[in-house]
Enzyme design. Structure first.
Site, PDB file in Angstrom:
ATOM      1  CB  CYS A   1      -0.580   0.064   1.455  1.00  0.00           C
ATOM      2  SG  CYS A   1      -1.952   1.232   1.438  1.00  0.00           S
TER       3      CYS A   1
ATOM      4  CB  CYS B   1      -3.325   2.595  -1.782  1.00  0.00           C
ATOM      5  SG  CYS B   1      -3.312   0.262  -1.258  1.00  0.00           S
TER       6      CYS B   1
ATOM      7  CE  LYS C   1      -4.442   4.190  -6.239  1.00  0.00           C
ATOM      8  NZ  LYS C   1      -5.150   3.012  -6.130  1.00  0.00           N
TER       9      LYS C   1
ATOM     10  CB  ALA D   1      10.932 -14.155   9.183  1.00  0.00           C
TER      11      ALA D   1
ATOM     12  CE1 TYR E   1     -10.889  -1.913  -5.858  1.00  0.00           C
ATOM     13  CE2 TYR E   1     -11.172  -4.201  -6.607  1.00  0.00           C
ATOM     14  CZ  TYR E   1     -11.594  -3.030  -6.046  1.00  0.00           C
ATOM     15  OH  TYR E   1     -12.927  -3.023  -5.341  1.00  0.00           O
ATOM     16  CB  ILE E   2      -4.224  -3.218 -11.107  1.00  0.00           C
ATOM     17  CG1 ILE E   2      -3.972  -2.985  -9.053  1.00  0.00           C
ATOM     18  CG2 ILE E   2      -2.741  -2.130 -11.643  1.00  0.00           C
ATOM     19  CD1 ILE E   2      -3.011  -4.269  -9.121  1.00  0.00           C
TER      20      ILE E   2
ATOM     21  CD  GLU F   1      -6.887   2.736  -9.104  1.00  0.00           C
ATOM     22  OE1 GLU F   1      -5.856   2.138  -9.165  1.00  0.00           O
ATOM     23  OE2 GLU F   1      -8.002   2.867  -8.182  1.00  0.00           O
TER      24      GLU F   1
ATOM     25  NE  ARG G   1      -9.960 -13.572 -17.642  1.00  0.00           N
ATOM     26  CZ  ARG G   1      -9.567 -14.271 -16.861  1.00  0.00           C
ATOM     27  NH1 ARG G   1      -8.352 -15.138 -16.989  1.00  0.00           N
ATOM     28  NH2 ARG G   1     -10.288 -14.397 -14.961  1.00  0.00           N
TER      29      ARG G   1
ATOM     30  N   GLY H   1      -4.785  -9.160 -11.510  1.00  0.00           N
ATOM     31  CA  GLY H   1      -4.531 -10.330 -10.649  1.00  0.00           C
ATOM     32  C   GLY H   1      -3.704 -10.301  -9.425  1.00  0.00           C
TER      33      GLY H   1
ATOM     34  CG  ASP I   1      -3.778  -7.719   0.136  1.00  0.00           C
ATOM     35  OD1 ASP I   1      -4.585  -7.704   0.461  1.00  0.00           O
ATOM     36  OD2 ASP I   1      -2.995  -7.133  -0.882  1.00  0.00           O
TER      37      ASP I   1
ATOM     38  CB  THR J   1      -4.724  -0.677   2.836  1.00  0.00           C
ATOM     39  OG1 THR J   1      -3.921  -1.049   1.544  1.00  0.00           O
ATOM     40  CG2 THR J   1      -4.465  -0.323   3.805  1.00  0.00           C
TER      41      THR J   1
ATOM     42  CB  ALA K   1     -12.387   4.300  -4.782  1.00  0.00           C
TER      43      ALA K   1
ATOM     44  CG  HIS L   1     -28.257  23.087  -4.315  1.00  0.00           C
ATOM     45  ND1 HIS L   1     -28.665  22.639  -5.005  1.00  0.00           N
ATOM     46  CD2 HIS L   1     -28.385  24.632  -4.996  1.00  0.00           C
ATOM     47  CE1 HIS L   1     -28.599  23.107  -6.134  1.00  0.00           C
ATOM     48  NE2 HIS L   1     -28.847  24.683  -5.930  1.00  0.00           N
TER      49      HIS L   1
ATOM     50  CD  GLU M   1     -27.738  18.943  -4.433  1.00  0.00           C
ATOM     51  OE1 GLU M   1     -28.614  20.035  -3.931  1.00  0.00           O
ATOM     52  OE2 GLU M   1     -27.448  20.451  -5.650  1.00  0.00           O
TER      53      GLU M   1
END
Ligand code: NDP
Length: 460
Positions: free
Chosen positions: A43, A48, A51, A115, A179-180, A183, A200, A263, A304, A312, A342, A437, A442
């Protein structure tokens, strides 16, 4: 726990791991966290945050164009990719340092090392050092996937590399439709590249509301992004300095950059999980219960790498819930329902709750309220764009079960709409709320006329 070197060993310093480590330490646990790359994880380092900075950069083009209608004469503008990347890198370095400082201030020992598990209670660092831990939290995130190996795949980049390209590629082919892909199509196009998106399926953004999918694709095409559906990139050929993407239908698209955004797969392999007895699901993610506990009692996993909802804020919640459960004496399961989401595409998407198709499959009666309108700003700018707002309501209870928006500010609106949906607000609550307004939002409280109402057919 004194037989152990630490009470908790966290593998992975991304959003989930950092939150869990900090909170566990605040609950009094002795915590060590290992990160092999950079603290902050996907992220912060290559997801994120950078980006969104690139998205901001890409939107200036339209702002400069729109300015004329408001009386501004903007002198010839030019864009400097290396400067943007350098500024972005400086901010990311600042954030990384802040994350590390936050951990250390909370008393977490941070080690910059890979690790792996030697057994359920033993973690081995890259230098061979072994530590015994009462609990282990795996928060290793995910990695971009390239799918089946096609000829020339070594010429393709993923979002990881997109953040550090030396120059803005003039022609970009992006494979993927979620998404990716969407964007980055907006980012590259906004910054001046010629972009072709290859997907596809029948239409991009599968899983989003169909009206949203249609609206976004139409607007993307209006803004100059070429969207090719029903095929894939079958091969990538290099011709001197340039590339060519060969599509499954046989066409070739010349490119300077071919990006795959098809993905991400969980980083669950090669870290000793299976040897320690941790169950891995068919999708490659670690199998966990509602408390993020794996099949091994002292090993937990968040974010993930568990392939639940790969966002995130969800990883952060899972990390916090883990710490409260194991070290805070407060067993906490994360509610994965009604997570707002989003897509920072051009135009932007914000949504929460059920799509129309999901509601119609689940509910006896589904009422739809939908408006499309030219935003006020577009009246003077002359920009050819419309906003889409759509409410999905349970006709039997009046409860708002979904809210889907496309246009400027959609993500910000979705965060607030999510509060209402999560609270179980009804359409009547929206109607009773005074409009503010003049705003785009609104319209969410002034939609009186049902666009459609569907009664589910009785099962055969
Ligand atoms: P997603 O998993 O969301 O979508 C993958 C896309 O690639 C789909 O369009 C899919 O098509 C397509 N695809 C999958 N496999 C192949 C293949 N072998 N050949 C061709 N196309 C293929 O992946 P993303 O890479 O877009 O995003 C990864 C994750 O990152 C997501 O889980 C998302 O939650 C997260 N993310 C969130 C963001 C945000 O919140 N704004 C921003 C960026 C990422 P199909 O629809 O047919 O399956």
């Amino acid at each position: 726990m004194s037989d152990y070197d630490v009470d908790l060993f966290v593998i992975g310093g991304g959003s989930g791991g950092v939150r869990a480590a900090r909170m566990a330490a605040q609950h009094g646990a002795r915590v060590m966290l290992a990160e092999e790359y950079r603290v902050g994880g996907t992220c912060v380092i290559r997801g994120c945050v950078p980006k969104k900075l690139l998205v901001y950069a890409s939107r200036f083009r339209a702002e400069f164009e729109d300015a004329a209608g408001f009386g501004w004469a903007v002198p010839h503008s030019s864009f400097d990719w290396p400067r943007l990347i350098a500024n972005k890198d400086r901010e990311i370095a600042r954030l990384e340092a802040a994350y590390t400082a936050t951990l250390e201030n909370a008393g977490v020992a941070v080690v910059k090392s890979r690790a792996v598990l030697a057994d359920a209670h033993t973690v081995q660092l890259a230098n061979g050092k072994r530590l015994r831990a009462a609990y282990v939290l795996v928060a290793t995130g995910g990695t971009p996937s390239y799918g089946d190996r096609i000829p020339g795949i070594e010429h393709a980049i993923s979002s990881n590399e997109a953040f550090r390209l030396p120059a803005l590629p003039p022609r970009v082919v992006i494979q993927g439709g979620s998404y990716i892909a969407v964007e980055f199509a907006g980012i590259f196009a906004g910054l001046g590249a010629q972009v072709t998106l290859v997907y596809r399926g029948e239409n991009i953004l599968r899983g989003f509301d169909d009206d949203v999918r249609h609206h976004v694709r139409t607007d993307m095409e209006k803004h100059g992004i070429r969207v090719i559906t029903g095929c894939t990139v079958a091969a990538i050929e290099r011709h001197d300095k340039h590339l060519s993407a060969r599509l499954s239908g046989g066409n070739h698209i010349p490119a300077d950059c071919v990006m795959f955004a098809i993905g991400r797969r969980p980083n669950a392999a090669g870290i000793g999980l299976e040897e320690a007895g941790v169950e891995i699901g068919k999708d490659g993610g670690i199998v966990v219960d509602a408390y993020s506990r794996t099949s091994v009692a002292n090993i937990y996993a968040v974010g993930d790498v568990t392939n639940r909802v790969n966002l995130t804020p969800v990883a952060i919640r899972e990390g916090a819930a883990f710490a409260d459960t194991v070290f805070g004496g407060k067993p906490t399961a994360v509610d994965h329902g009604d997570v707002p989401t989003a897509v920072f595409s051009d135009p932007e998407i914000g949504c929460v709750g059920l799509t129309e198709a999901q509601a119609r499959a689940r509910l006896e009666q589904t009422d739809i309220y939908r408006v499309m309108f030219k935003p006020l700003k577009a009246t003077l700018s002359g920009r050819d764009t419309t906003v889409l707002l759509k409410l999905v309501v349970d006709g039997a209870t009046d409860r708002m079960v979904g809210c889907h928006m496309v246009g400027e500010g959609a993500a910000e609106m979705a965060q607030l709409a999510a509060v209402a949906v999560k609270m179980g607000a009804g359409k009547a609550d929206f109607d009773a709320t005074m409009a503010l307004h003049p705003t785009t939002a609104e319209e969410l409280v002034t939609m009186r006329q049902k666009t459609a109402s569907y009664v589910r057919a009785a099962a055969e």
